[in-house]
Design a protein around this motif. Structure first.
Motif, short mmCIF file in Angstrom:
data_model
loop_
_atom_site.label_atom_id
_atom_site.label_comp_id
_atom_site.label_asym_id
_atom_site.label_seq_id
_atom_site.Cartn_x
_atom_site.Cartn_y
_atom_site.Cartn_z
N ASP A 117 95.35 84.10 46.76
CA ASP A 117 95.74 82.86 47.23
C ASP A 117 95.09 82.22 48.08
O ASP A 117 94.88 81.05 48.10
CB ASP A 117 97.14 83.14 47.99
N ASP A 156 108.11 85.32 47.42
CA ASP A 156 107.62 84.03 47.76
C ASP A 156 105.96 83.89 47.47
O ASP A 156 105.50 82.92 47.26
CB ASP A 156 107.73 83.39 49.15
N CYS A 157 105.48 85.07 47.92
CA CYS A 157 104.22 85.07 47.76
C CYS A 157 103.63 84.67 46.24
O CYS A 157 102.49 83.92 46.38
CB CYS A 157 103.58 86.56 48.23
N THR A 160 104.26 81.13 45.68
CA THR A 160 103.36 80.18 46.36
C THR A 160 101.98 80.22 45.91
O THR A 160 101.28 79.12 45.51
CB THR A 160 103.14 80.65 47.85
N HIS A 164 99.96 77.00 43.86
CA HIS A 164 98.33 76.59 44.33
C HIS A 164 97.52 76.55 43.24
O HIS A 164 96.65 75.67 43.07
CB HIS A 164 97.95 77.65 45.34
N VAL A 192 109.93 76.00 44.84
CA VAL A 192 108.88 75.28 44.11
C VAL A 192 109.23 73.87 43.80
O VAL A 192 108.25 72.96 43.42
CB VAL A 192 107.95 76.09 42.68
N SER A 353 105.81 80.62 54.15
CA SER A 353 104.61 80.64 53.33
C SER A 353 104.73 79.42 52.36
O SER A 353 103.69 78.95 51.58
CB SER A 353 104.72 81.88 52.48
N TRP A 354 106.04 78.62 52.23
CA TRP A 354 106.16 77.49 51.07
C TRP A 354 105.21 76.54 51.76
O TRP A 354 104.78 75.57 50.91
CB TRP A 354 107.61 76.98 51.25
N TYR A 355 105.08 76.47 53.14
CA TYR A 355 104.13 75.14 53.64
C TYR A 355 103.25 75.36 54.60
O TYR A 355 102.33 74.61 54.88
CB TYR A 355 105.05 74.12 54.16
#
Length: 433
Positions: A117, A156-157, A160, A164, A192, A353-355
């Protein structure tokens, strides 16, 4: 002779590559950053104790799915019923198979995911060239994000990382592929969808109506195929549980709006007011910032309607596509998501982790002094590491968010198109001659 010529060409390519590295310090710094962070991840896994939060619940939900349960209301764990779309089940079923449900091998897997990521995000930053080379190090300085990936193993990982990856595809003008990957990210976690409004606007600006519809159809098809086993057996249960937009999160765990009294926090009136604020900010930014060079949001919509009429009348059957600058794509996507973050009623710790990976970019898009940028970055990170969140840390976080948003509002919007910008430059040169 041929071998000697090939060797000379190879030597020249090596020299050119070295020269590029010397001229652009971002590339060697990015490589060093990835290596250093990979080492840090390994040390965290080896020496920092793991704290179970949702892992057991994930494994219970996955076990029910693997045993044949297709009614979403019956897929439960110790934290409650399953509330994520089916992509989550497939991902964590694979993880359970590989790790046999053990935490330590799962941490190693998430360690690789973290580095992947980060590599994708660094590529985005290098492609846009907004942030100075040394500021790339900020992407590795979050204690909370390291924890989210390898000490918590949150879904969430994966969402995300796929988001990306979708952004990279879109930057490379692979819109249909980007929408497929984007839909895959949504199938893991619905956060998302915060990127959906700016993404739709970019699609309208870059493609004709046929391209937009076909890309959206591809994204919808992904959702149907992923959820098909549940849609065929218990459609109402799947749709109501996996795509529940009306969930109310627990006030205690929220980092955002913790200063709001709990009775107001959980009320429908507060949720509705935040929704109105969210949509209003999106419309204002779309009209005055993201579509400024086209004459505003309504001018963009009107031009597409005219194109559609011409296409239907067969007077202009050819498709019209424009190449958007990577800077414009990333700015629109990141700012749109950031607006959603500001207006989110509840932000749990894993939601950082979203932003987080947007922050350095947004701070350097805003016309702030460097010291202020670093201070704001540190303030956001500090607020996310206060546990449990309190009135003051939550209020500070909102204030910092609003300062960043104000900076983005007063910043100069970038020119959106690649081809037209090139044409304008060449025209101006001819006039000068």
């Amino acid at each position: 002779m041929a071998a000697k010529a090939a060797a000379i060409r190879k030597s020249n390519r090596s020299e050119n590559f070295i020269q590029k590295l010397v001229k652009n310090p971002k590339i060697p710094f990015a490589i060093a950053l990835l290596i250093a962070d990979a080492i840090l991840i390994a040390l965290i896994i080896a020496y920092v104790p793991y704290t179970k939060i949702d892992w057991d619940a994930y494994m219970s939900q996955v076990t029910g799915f693997l045993e044949g349960e297709r009614d979403y209301s019956n897929l439960k764990g110790d934290t409650g019923p399953l509330v994520y779309p089916a992509g989550f089940l497939y991902i964590y079923s694979a993880i359970q198979y590989v790790t046999e449900g053990q935490v330590y091998p799962a941490q190693i897997l998430f360690g690789f995911l973290y580095v992947l990521d980060l590599a994708i995000v660094v590529f985005i930053y290098l492609k846009t060239d907004v942030v100075p080379w040394w500021a790339l190090s900020l992407l590795s300085l979050s204690k909370r994000v390291h924890s989210i990936f390898v000490l918590r193993l949150f879904n969430d990982c994966f969402a995300t990382t796929l988001l990306h990856a979708a952004l990279v595809s879109i930057i490379c003008q692979k819109w249909h592929l980007g929408l497929v990957i984007f839909s895959g990210a949504v199938s893991i976690k619905m956060n998302v969808l915060l990127y959906a409004p700016p993404l739709l606007l970019l699609m309208v600006k870059a493609m004709d109506i046929v391209g937009v519809i076909s890309a959206l159809a591809g994204a919808a098809l992904v959702q149907i195929l992923i959820g098909l086993p549940f849609i065929l057996s218990h459609p109402a249960s799947y749709l109501s549980n996996a795509f529940n937009l009306g969930r109310v999160f627990i006030h205690f765990w929220s980092v955002n709006f913790k200063f709001v009294p709990e009775d107001i926090f959980v009320s429908k009136a507060f949720a509705l007011s935040l929704l109105v604020a969210h949509l209003s900010l999106l419309l204002v930014f779309a009209h005055y910032r993201w579509c400024r060079h086209e004459g505003g949001l309504f001018a963009v919509v009107r031009s597409k309607i005219i194109q559609l009429k011409l296409r239907v009348s067969q007077r202009n059957p050819s498709s019209t596509k424009k190449v958007l600058q990577a800077d414009h794509i990333v700015t629109t996507m990141f700012v749109g998501n950031f607006i959603g973050i500001i207006c989110a009623r509840s932000l749990h710790y894993q939601f950082y982790s979203w932003y987080f990976y947007c922050l350095p970019y947004l701070l350097w898009k805003a016309p702030f002094p460097t010291l202020l940028r670093l201070f704001l970055f540190a303030a956001v990170e500090f607020c996310w590491n206060v546990f449990p969140s309190n009135t003051y840390s939550s209020l500070v976080l909102l204030c910092v968010h609003l300062i960043i948003l104000a900076g983005l509002w007063i910043s100069s919007p970038e020119y959106p198109y690649v081809e037209e910008k090139t044409t304008d430059k060449s025209t101006s040169k001819k006039k000068a001659r």
